[in-house]
Design an enzyme around this catalytic site. Structure first.
Site, PDB file in Angstrom:
ATOM      1  N   ILE A   1       0.839  -1.200   0.000  1.00 30.94           N
ATOM      2  CA  ILE A   1       0.000   0.000   0.000  1.00 30.94           C
ATOM      3  C   ILE A   1       0.874   1.250   0.000  1.00 30.94           C
ATOM      4  O   ILE A   1       1.789   1.375   0.801  1.00 30.94           O
ATOM      5  CB  ILE A   1      -0.913   0.052   1.246  1.00 30.94           C
ATOM      6  CG1 ILE A   1      -1.741  -1.226   1.363  1.00 30.94           C
ATOM      7  CG2 ILE A   1      -1.823   1.264   1.184  1.00 30.94           C
ATOM      8  CD1 ILE A   1      -2.595  -1.274   2.608  1.00 30.94           C
ATOM      9  N   CYS A   2       0.605   2.153  -0.927  1.00 28.38           N
ATOM     10  CA  CYS A   2       1.173   3.500  -0.813  1.00 28.38           C
ATOM     11  C   CYS A   2       0.074   4.491  -1.126  1.00 28.38           C
ATOM     12  O   CYS A   2      -1.087   4.108  -1.227  1.00 28.38           O
ATOM     13  CB  CYS A   2       2.391   3.696  -1.709  1.00 28.38           C
ATOM     14  SG  CYS A   2       2.057   3.764  -3.471  1.00 28.38           S
ATOM     15  N   ASN A   3       0.411   5.749  -1.280  1.00 27.46           N
ATOM     16  CA  ASN A   3      -0.649   6.739  -1.394  1.00 27.46           C
ATOM     17  C   ASN A   3      -1.512   6.534  -2.629  1.00 27.46           C
ATOM     18  O   ASN A   3      -2.727   6.515  -2.547  1.00 27.46           O
ATOM     19  CB  ASN A   3      -0.069   8.147  -1.387  1.00 27.46           C
ATOM     20  CG  ASN A   3      -1.151   9.191  -1.324  1.00 27.46           C
ATOM     21  OD1 ASN A   3      -1.939   9.202  -0.390  1.00 27.46           O
ATOM     22  ND2 ASN A   3      -1.243  10.025  -2.335  1.00 27.46           N
TER      23      ASN A   3
ATOM     24  N   GLU B   1      -3.966   3.832  -0.884  1.00 28.24           N
ATOM     25  CA  GLU B   1      -4.445   3.808   0.481  1.00 28.24           C
ATOM     26  C   GLU B   1      -5.956   4.009   0.544  1.00 28.24           C
ATOM     27  O   GLU B   1      -6.624   3.518   1.441  1.00 28.24           O
ATOM     28  CB  GLU B   1      -3.696   4.886   1.285  1.00 28.24           C
ATOM     29  CG  GLU B   1      -3.721   4.701   2.767  1.00 28.24           C
ATOM     30  CD  GLU B   1      -4.864   5.462   3.387  1.00 28.24           C
ATOM     31  OE1 GLU B   1      -5.490   4.917   4.300  1.00 28.24           O
ATOM     32  OE2 GLU B   1      -5.124   6.609   2.947  1.00 28.24           O
TER      33      GLU B   1
END
Lengths: 439, 96
Positions: free
Chosen positions: B7-9, B36
């Site tokens: 998960i990242c932005n 996210e």
């Protein structure tokens, strides 16, 4: 040592702040909404660009330009209408999106709050001119960026009050057992709905009595602060703030709930002005940010990636090679974490101030008409030289971006050299190298 | 087959990394990257969640919502897009 103490102190405060900001439910819903409306703003940018044909006169011989100008003229209504209900209806999309994400946060079925938010928005933002059997005329001007504040206000108030009333069982009448459960549920839903819709109606009546609309009223009252939000000092402040976050390796998502409405709102206003043939008024927009300020991603690291490609340090050349392509598409994480730039005292100044410099130069160029202002946006992954052209339709914007990349490189160069020398020294002493190079 | 979620932005930089980890594992694990804002819709069957360093401040929040094991990827490995190193960390965490 000194630097370490300061950064440790800062990190202890800035990380919880980032966590707090990004968990705040309204800011979060706004952030997720701005990420979700991209297809609409992107599609809506196309007609604005198609309509932006360069002016032609009777001396123009270029067949392409003549054909383009002719196309724009013949299809002016179609192009304007398409952008009017997509890019320029941004506030409506935002109103619906925020209602949706806020419901998701509360685990509330989003359908009714979304419907009500839409009705509230239409009621308080559109301005009826003539209503009758046919030929109804309504002014939709304010559903562009100027309506964002009210879009946020309506969606948040709607979901919050709906959720609160549902939580407190307002309107839930206890029915005899013979009544089906779904009927009881209908009543429990009806009362909050009536309260909310009545609320909008009252607001409409009040503002109508004052001979205005709620959106126009709020916009006029807040106009000075909107104007202030599109100024060089504010631009500098926000650029520095975002880069301080990134210097600590923290994504600016925490600030997106605040940045998004300002940047996209300004863009939408410029697009509306462009379609109407007016001079563009805003500078601090989303494309200003993604294509001119942060060239190669936060930290404006594209130039640095080029420098690192041929570094004598093995670590730096590896990161340069891994990071160049992503950086070309505005993704700077490999460089920020791999170099690392994050918490690296050597790079503190260029990391924060290269983008700030880009921001100041671009702002002034746009303010004094040296480079055209932005009126369209594509995704932030669009490489800056292309994005800067498409968002302004001005070749001088491309020249500006290319010059900025070179200047960014010059600014990074001395710091890069110092760091490279340190790393090369460490890399030649193999036993020491691995631990120290991250310091 | 173990299922790993990154998960990242925006799911962009983890998207690059997901491919490298998958390759380093010789396709013995499945690796997917999500933004996210959307990850909660894809939690079924996930064995381990890795959070990118730039949103490490959300790791607690993600752990609380997902009821899964959540780890933050080391910044240096993330920056180097070190698929092999991170794959090793995954094996150490949950076994091959």
């Amino acid at each position: 040592m000194h630097f370490d103490a300061i950064t440790t102190y800062m990190e202890r405060h800035i990380t919880p702040l980032a966590a707090k900001l990004s968990k705040q439910r309204h800011l979060r819903a706004i952030r997720d909404t701005f990420m979700s409306i991209l297809p609409i703003t992107l599609f809506g940018s196309i007609p604005v660009i198609l309509a932006a044909a360069p002016p032609v006169d009777k001396h123009t011989t270029n067949g392409f330009l003549l054909a383009w100008a002719g196309f724009a003229k013949t299809n002016a209504m179609t192009l304007t209408w398409i952008s009017a209900v997509t890019l320029n209806a941004m506030s409506l999309a935002i109103c619906i999106g925020v209602a949706y994400y806020l419901c998701k946060h509360y685990n509330e079925n989003p359908l009714h709050p979304m419907l009500f938010s839409t009705i509230g928005f239409l009621m308080l933002v559109l301005d009826p001119q003539k209503l009758g059997w046919e030929g109804n005329i309504v002014d939709i001007s304010y559903w562009d960026g100027r309506g964002i504040i009210i879009a946020l206000l309506i969606s948040i108030l709607t979901v919050e009050s709906y959720h609160w009333m549902r939580q407190h069982n307002i309107g839930r009448i206890s029915m005899p057992d013979s009544v089906p459960a779904s009927l009881s549920e209908t009543f429990a839903m009806l009362v909050p709905s009536m309260v909310i819709l009545t609320g909008y109606t009252l607001l409409f009546i009040i503002f109508h009595a004052m001979n205005t609309t709620m959106v126009a009223f709020i916009y006029t009252v807040l106009a000075p602060s909107f104007k202030a939000a599109d100024s060089l000092p504010i631009a500098i402040l926000l650029i520095v703030l975002v880069h301080v976050f990134w210097f600590f390796g923290l994504h600016d998502a925490a600030l997106a709930g605040i940045l998004g409405p300002i940047r996209d709102g300004n863009l939408s206003i410029n697009a509306a002005e462009k379609m109407a043939g007016q001079p563009l008024s805003r500078i601090f927009t989303t494309p200003y940010w993604t294509y001119f300020v942060i060239i190669g991603g936060s930290g404006s690291v594209l130039a640095l990636a080029f420098l690192m490609m041929r570094s004598r340090s093995k670590q730096l050349s590896t990161v340069g090679k891994v990071g160049l392509i992503p950086s070309f598409f505005g993704i700077s994480e490999p460089l920020i974490f791999g170099t690392p730039l994050m918490l690296n005292p050597v790079f503190f100044f260029p990391f924060i101030f290269t983008s700030t410099f880009n921001g100041i130069v671009t702002y002034l160029c746009m303010q004094f008409g040296i480079v055209g202002k932005t009126f369209a946006v594509f995704s932030w992954q669009m490489p800056a030289p292309i994005g800067s052209f498409l968002s302004t339709m001005d070749w001088r914007a491309v020249v500006l971006v290319l010059i900025l990349i070179v200047l960014d490189g010059i600014m990074y160069y001395p710091f890069f050299k110092v760091y490279e020398r340190n790393l090369v020294k460490l890399e030649t002493i193999p036993d020491d190298g691995t631990n120290k190079e991250t310091k | 087959m173990k299922n790993i979620m990154l998960i990242c932005n925006a799911g962009m930089s983890t998207g690059i990394l997901a491919k490298k980890i998958q390759a380093a594992s010789n396709d013995t694990i499945k690796v997917h990257a999500y933004a996210e804002a959307e990850y909660e819709d894809y939690l079924d069957g996930v064995d381990l969640i890795l959070v990118s360093p730039q949103i490490r401040f959300l790791a607690d929040d993600i752990a609380a919502k997902s009821h899964k094991t959540v780890k933050t990827i080391a910044p240096q490995k993330y920056g180097m897009m070190d698929g092999k190193g991170i794959y090793q960390d995954i094996v150490n965490e949950i076994g091959g």
